[in-house]
Design an enzyme around this catalytic site. Structure first.
Site: not given
Length: 355
Positions: A99, A166, A190
């Site tokens: 990511w 992030d 999450k």
């Protein structure tokens, strides 16, 4: 048989949040209309938006000068938003996983991108150390937790330039010094809700500094001005976020949450290190509290499918590792109960005893 959910995302949600969501689907705020049908311009919904923002501020001790936004599009959309709004000429990125690499790829469309360090050489099994952040960068971007590889940055970095993080998979799992960051963003699915809403915490004074024109919907100032309701917000995910954050606050906030998360991780990593059949894949000093990755130990590699079937029979769900790593991954986010972690540990012990 009780199921134990270790999926990497969407996450386990608190039972109280699920029950509140079910009730709200039937009747929101005593309006006689369900949350899935309610107008986002009703007073009841505006109250939920304001309360959700305040929960973020309270739990993270967000200083003055920062705004909290709730947007659509997922964290991946922010890979574009960030450079669009913040990059004039150059940005720096720390590459700690897939990511992080994807975020840097998007940024390259807007200017020069310097990868200050990368752990790709060892399949992202560690967090790079002793790198230099260029002082001529418009911002430095990090991904604090790497769900695929089970590594995590455990402390708040001191950066000489605007720090952008992030935090999709470890937000609200521990206290964070928000003042060290110019911006924090992530997908909710999450730790703080279901998929469908993206959180953005941004220091307002970093905006309006780029020369390019920014499309209205991509300009953070648009969403600040309209209190995250420039267009219809993702109402239901935000409501579940509201209920999830209430649960975190009732538990005692992020200090208490961090203590619980450390205890869960220590229990599972302790068994991985003790059990002759398993070995962890992440560098010990960089092990994630959220995503525990492990494989079969040398001499037992041919037992991977056997353990997967064994664990499934005992109610373990979602422990298959990402295809790029293999093995197993137990995601033990905030709402994953200690009972489930203990059940997985017991399962690993029982499997070992068969050999």
């Amino acid at each position: 048989m009780k199921k134990h959910n270790f999926n990497a995302g969407p996450c386990v949600l608190p039972k109280s949040a699920i029950e509140s969501a079910i009730a709200a689907i039937k009747n929101f705020d005593e309006t006689g209309i369900g949350i899935l049908e309610i107008s986002h311009r009703t007073p009841g919904w505006e109250r939920i938006m304001a309360e959700t923002e305040q929960l973020w501020k309270d739990l993270l001790n967000i200083p003055e000068g920062y705004k909290v936004l709730f947007l659509g599009g997922g964290a991946s959309t922010q890979f574009c938003y960030v450079p669009f709004n913040l990059m004039n000429k150059k940005a720096a990125y720390l590459q700690t996983g897939v990511w992080a690499k994807k975020a840097a790829k998007e940024a390259k469309m807007f200017g020069d991108v310097e990868i200050v360090a990368s752990s790709e050489d060892k399949n992202y099994s560690y967090i790079p150390k002793n790198y230099t952040i260029p002082t001529d960068a418009d911002y430095f971007h990090i991904t604090t937790n790497n769900t695929i590889y089970g590594t995590e940055i455990h402390t708040d970095i001191d950066s000489p330039v605007n720090l952008v993080a992030d935090m999709s998979s470890d937000i609200m799992s521990r206290p964070v010094d928000v003042s060290k960051y110019a911006m924090i963003y992530g997908g909710a699915q999450k730790n703080v809700g279901p998929a469908g809403v993206t959180f953005v915490i941004i220091r307002e004074d970093i905006l309006g500094k780029v020369g390019r024109q920014i499309p209205t919907i991509i300009d953070y100032r648009t969403h600040i001005k309209e209190s995250s309701m420039f267009n219809t917000p993702p109402v239901f995910p935000i409501f579940v976020m509201h209920e999830t954050l209430k649960w975190v606050k009732e538990l005692g906030g992020l200090e208490a949450m961090h203590k619980i998360n450390k205890e869960k991780a220590e229990l599972l990593y302790g068994e991985i290190d003790r059990n002759k059949m398993f070995v962890g894949t992440a560098a010990k000093e960089d092990r994630s509290l959220m995503n525990v990755c492990f494989v079969m130990a040398e001499g037992y590699q041919d037992k991977e499918a056997d353990f997967m079937a064994f664990a499934k029979e005992r109610g373990m769900v979602g422990i298959k590792g990402h295809r790029s790593v293999g093995g197993f991954r137990a995601s033990i986010y905030n709402a994953c109960p200690m009972e489930s972690v203990q059940a997985l540990v017991d399962c690993m012990k029982e499997f070992e005893n068969n050999f």
